[in-house]
Motif scaffolding. Structure first.
Motif, PDB file in Angstrom:
ATOM      1  N   LEU A   1      25.364  18.717  43.711  1.00 40.70           N
ATOM      2  CA  LEU A   1      26.504  18.167  42.975  1.00 40.70           C
ATOM      3  C   LEU A   1      26.791  19.002  41.725  1.00 40.70           C
ATOM      4  O   LEU A   1      27.954  19.222  41.367  1.00 40.70           O
ATOM      5  N   ALA A   2      25.716  19.457  41.081  1.00 43.81           N
ATOM      6  CA  ALA A   2      25.901  20.300  39.889  1.00 43.81           C
ATOM      7  C   ALA A   2      26.570  21.612  40.279  1.00 43.81           C
ATOM      8  O   ALA A   2      27.495  22.083  39.605  1.00 43.81           O
ATOM      9  N   MET A   3      26.104  22.211  41.374  1.00 50.12           N
ATOM     10  CA  MET A   3      26.717  23.449  41.835  1.00 50.12           C
ATOM     11  C   MET A   3      28.188  23.207  42.184  1.00 50.12           C
ATOM     12  O   MET A   3      29.048  24.038  41.923  1.00 50.12           O
ATOM     13  N   GLU A   4      28.459  22.058  42.789  1.00 49.45           N
ATOM     14  CA  GLU A   4      29.842  21.752  43.158  1.00 49.45           C
ATOM     15  C   GLU A   4      30.739  21.699  41.929  1.00 49.45           C
ATOM     16  O   GLU A   4      31.823  22.274  41.911  1.00 49.45           O
ATOM     17  N   VAL A   5      30.273  21.014  40.893  1.00 44.99           N
ATOM     18  CA  VAL A   5      31.140  20.866  39.716  1.00 44.99           C
ATOM     19  C   VAL A   5      31.316  22.224  39.014  1.00 44.99           C
ATOM     20  O   VAL A   5      32.387  22.547  38.506  1.00 44.99           O
ATOM     21  N   ILE A   6      30.280  23.036  39.032  1.00 43.34           N
ATOM     22  CA  ILE A   6      30.401  24.381  38.441  1.00 43.34           C
ATOM     23  C   ILE A   6      31.393  25.221  39.247  1.00 43.34           C
ATOM     24  O   ILE A   6      32.308  25.840  38.689  1.00 43.34           O
ATOM     25  N   PHE A   7      31.233  25.219  40.562  1.00 43.06           N
ATOM     26  CA  PHE A   7      32.106  26.056  41.395  1.00 43.06           C
ATOM     27  C   PHE A   7      33.535  25.548  41.429  1.00 43.06           C
ATOM     28  O   PHE A   7      34.474  26.324  41.538  1.00 43.06           O
ATOM     29  N   LYS A   8      33.687  24.237  41.343  1.00 41.13           N
ATOM     30  CA  LYS A   8      35.039  23.673  41.351  1.00 41.13           C
ATOM     31  C   LYS A   8      35.844  24.293  40.214  1.00 41.13           C
ATOM     32  O   LYS A   8      37.010  24.616  40.361  1.00 41.13           O
TER      33      LYS A   8
ATOM     34  N   LYS B   1      38.762  28.246  39.696  1.00 37.25           N
ATOM     35  CA  LYS B   1      40.106  28.208  39.086  1.00 37.25           C
ATOM     36  C   LYS B   1      40.308  29.404  38.159  1.00 37.25           C
ATOM     37  O   LYS B   1      39.523  29.609  37.232  1.00 37.25           O
ATOM     38  N   GLU B   2      41.372  30.128  38.408  1.00 37.56           N
ATOM     39  CA  GLU B   2      41.653  31.317  37.596  1.00 37.56           C
ATOM     40  C   GLU B   2      41.819  30.926  36.124  1.00 37.56           C
ATOM     41  O   GLU B   2      41.320  31.612  35.226  1.00 37.56           O
ATOM     42  N   THR B   3      42.485  29.823  35.875  1.00 34.91           N
ATOM     43  CA  THR B   3      42.733  29.381  34.489  1.00 34.91           C
ATOM     44  C   THR B   3      41.411  29.136  33.753  1.00 34.91           C
ATOM     45  O   THR B   3      41.237  29.556  32.617  1.00 34.91           O
ATOM     46  N   PHE B   4      40.506  28.454  34.442  1.00 34.61           N
ATOM     47  CA  PHE B   4      39.215  28.155  33.821  1.00 34.61           C
ATOM     48  C   PHE B   4      38.468  29.444  33.498  1.00 34.61           C
ATOM     49  O   PHE B   4      37.949  29.620  32.395  1.00 34.61           O
ATOM     50  N   ARG B   5      38.436  30.367  34.458  1.00 38.25           N
ATOM     51  CA  ARG B   5      37.706  31.630  34.233  1.00 38.25           C
ATOM     52  C   ARG B   5      38.305  32.402  33.057  1.00 38.25           C
ATOM     53  O   ARG B   5      37.594  32.958  32.228  1.00 38.25           O
ATOM     54  N   ARG B   6      39.626  32.417  32.994  1.00 38.10           N
ATOM     55  CA  ARG B   6      40.293  33.178  31.927  1.00 38.10           C
ATOM     56  C   ARG B   6      40.039  32.550  30.554  1.00 38.10           C
ATOM     57  O   ARG B   6      39.657  33.234  29.604  1.00 38.10           O
ATOM     58  N   PHE B   7      40.201  31.231  30.457  1.00 37.95           N
ATOM     59  CA  PHE B   7      39.978  30.552  29.170  1.00 37.95           C
ATOM     60  C   PHE B   7      38.523  30.690  28.731  1.00 37.95           C
ATOM     61  O   PHE B   7      38.239  30.865  27.551  1.00 37.95           O
ATOM     62  N   LEU B   8      37.621  30.620  29.708  1.00 35.72           N
ATOM     63  CA  LEU B   8      36.206  30.737  29.374  1.00 35.72           C
ATOM     64  C   LEU B   8      35.919  32.115  28.775  1.00 35.72           C
ATOM     65  O   LEU B   8      35.244  32.234  27.747  1.00 35.72           O
ATOM     66  N   ARG B   9      36.456  33.135  29.419  1.00 32.88           N
ATOM     67  CA  ARG B   9      36.231  34.495  28.909  1.00 32.88           C
ATOM     68  C   ARG B   9      36.786  34.682  27.509  1.00 32.88           C
ATOM     69  O   ARG B   9      36.275  35.472  26.720  1.00 32.88           O
TER      70      ARG B   9
ATOM     71  N   GLY C   1      25.762  36.487  41.816  1.00 32.95           N
ATOM     72  CA  GLY C   1      27.011  37.048  41.304  1.00 32.95           C
ATOM     73  C   GLY C   1      28.015  36.966  42.438  1.00 32.95           C
ATOM     74  O   GLY C   1      28.103  37.851  43.275  1.00 32.95           O
ATOM     75  N   PHE C   2      28.747  35.829  42.482  1.00 32.81           N
ATOM     76  CA  PHE C   2      29.567  35.533  43.651  1.00 32.81           C
ATOM     77  C   PHE C   2      30.932  36.202  43.599  1.00 32.81           C
ATOM     78  O   PHE C   2      31.779  35.960  44.437  1.00 32.81           O
ATOM     79  N   GLY C   3      31.154  37.034  42.603  1.00 30.85           N
ATOM     80  CA  GLY C   3      32.452  37.704  42.492  1.00 30.85           C
ATOM     81  C   GLY C   3      33.336  37.069  41.439  1.00 30.85           C
ATOM     82  O   GLY C   3      32.977  36.042  40.846  1.00 30.85           O
ATOM     83  N   ARG C   4      34.467  37.700  41.164  1.00 37.14           N
ATOM     84  CA  ARG C   4      35.453  37.232  40.173  1.00 37.14           C
ATOM     85  C   ARG C   4      34.868  37.138  38.767  1.00 37.14           C
ATOM     86  O   ARG C   4      35.281  36.305  37.949  1.00 37.14           O
ATOM     87  N   GLY C   5      33.847  37.957  38.495  1.00 36.64           N
ATOM     88  CA  GLY C   5      33.343  38.026  37.119  1.00 36.64           C
ATOM     89  C   GLY C   5      32.404  36.901  36.717  1.00 36.64           C
ATOM     90  O   GLY C   5      32.111  36.735  35.542  1.00 36.64           O
ATOM     91  N   VAL C   6      31.920  36.131  37.713  1.00 34.78           N
ATOM     92  CA  VAL C   6      31.030  35.024  37.354  1.00 34.78           C
ATOM     93  C   VAL C   6      29.716  35.100  38.135  1.00 34.78           C
ATOM     94  O   VAL C   6      29.665  35.660  39.225  1.00 34.78           O
ATOM     95  N   ALA C   7      28.662  34.558  37.545  1.00 36.02           N
ATOM     96  CA  ALA C   7      27.373  34.469  38.226  1.00 36.02           C
ATOM     97  C   ALA C   7      26.745  33.122  37.901  1.00 36.02           C
ATOM     98  O   ALA C   7      26.946  32.584  36.803  1.00 36.02           O
ATOM     99  N   VAL C   8      26.010  32.573  38.854  1.00 33.49           N
ATOM    100  CA  VAL C   8      25.391  31.256  38.676  1.00 33.49           C
ATOM    101  C   VAL C   8      23.911  31.311  39.078  1.00 33.49           C
ATOM    102  O   VAL C   8      23.510  30.750  40.096  1.00 33.49           O
ATOM    103  N   PRO C   9      23.095  32.019  38.285  1.00 34.25           N
ATOM    104  CA  PRO C   9      21.667  32.028  38.589  1.00 34.25           C
ATOM    105  C   PRO C   9      21.104  30.612  38.434  1.00 34.25           C
ATOM    106  O   PRO C   9      21.578  29.846  37.582  1.00 34.25           O
TER     107      PRO C   9
END
Lengths: 83, 158
Positions: B117-124, B128-136, B60-68
């Motif tokens: 590379l997968a982690m990179e594309v996920i974190f990239k 982004k605030e826009t991506f997080r907001r649209f996803l939610r 749970g790296f912060g900003r409302g997202v987690a990548v187990p």
């Protein structure tokens, strides 16, 4: 410096790096080729996708910059205590 | 690597039932099994490995997202699931805040470069605030898919 551990800069080592960087007041940036990221941000560090053998430059600026650089170099050169 | 190709078709849960970290990881592993991205026989072990990993250090790296995430020899091809929660999940995050979007990543054991590379594309995208907001805000798998396609074609602002 070079990433030496087999699994590369995956989540656990990236977090170790950020933890160490946060102990110092200076700014820490990490460069890979033409990409530069904030060494105190786990999200940004994951963007480097640094595999084993990747060359990284660490730039510390401000108070205790030398100490920060030395501590981070030790961490990376030691392979984050991984194989 | 494209985000839309990484996220297994059918493995997008837009309304997670649980608010509990372990149960959410359970739900997402089940979604990957139901989508044939993971083998049902390894369900218990995958769950245990993801939780062990999580207990050693939160993703749970912060900003409302987690990548187990987990690497496992039974995984032949990189696969990921997305889970969304409108109420928030207690995930022991670095910033102590609840998590609303979870990316669960399964990787083959012998290809660390692909995992990074997968982690990179996920974190990239998660950075982004826009991506997080649209996803939610996404209410269906189709909406999430459309967001992933936009993300892959760089149509989202930072």
């Amino acid at each position: 410096m070079k990433i030496v551990n087999r699994l590369g800069l995956h989540a656990r080592p990236a977090m170790c790096f950020v933890d160490v960087a946060m102990q110092f007041p200076c700014e820490v940036s990490v460069k890979r080729a033409d990409q530069t990221v904030d060494g105190k941000s786990i999200m940004m560090m994951m963007l480097l996708a640094a595999t084993q053998g990747t060359e990284l430059d660490i730039v510390c600026e401000g108070d205790q910059a030398e100490e920060a650089c030395a501590a981070l170099k030790k961490l990376v050169d030691g392979g984050f205590d991984e194989e | 690597m494209k985000l839309s190709e990484l996220i297994t078709s059918g493995a997008v849960v837009t309304q997670l039932k649980s608010q509990d970290r372990d149960q959410v990881i359970h739900e997402l592993i089940d979604a990957l099994i139901a989508s044939n991205a993971a083998a049902g026989e390894h369900r218990a072990e995958l769950l245990k490995r993801v939780l062990d990993r999580e207990n050693r250090g939160t993703t749970g790296f912060g900003r409302g997202v987690a990548v187990p995430h987990v690497k496992h020899p039974s995984v032949k091809r990189m696969a990921a699931a997305i889970g969304l929660s409108s109420t928030g999940i207690e995930f022991n995050s670095l910033d102590k805040q609840p998590v609303y979007s979870v990316f669960l990543l399964l990787s083959p054991e012998d290809r660390p470069e692909e995992h990074l590379l997968a982690m990179e594309v996920i974190f990239k995208n998660l950075s982004k605030e826009t991506f997080r907001r649209f996803l939610r805000q996404a209410g269906s798998e189709a909406e999430v898919r459309s967001l992933l396609d936009d993300a892959d074609t760089q149509q989202l602002a930072g």
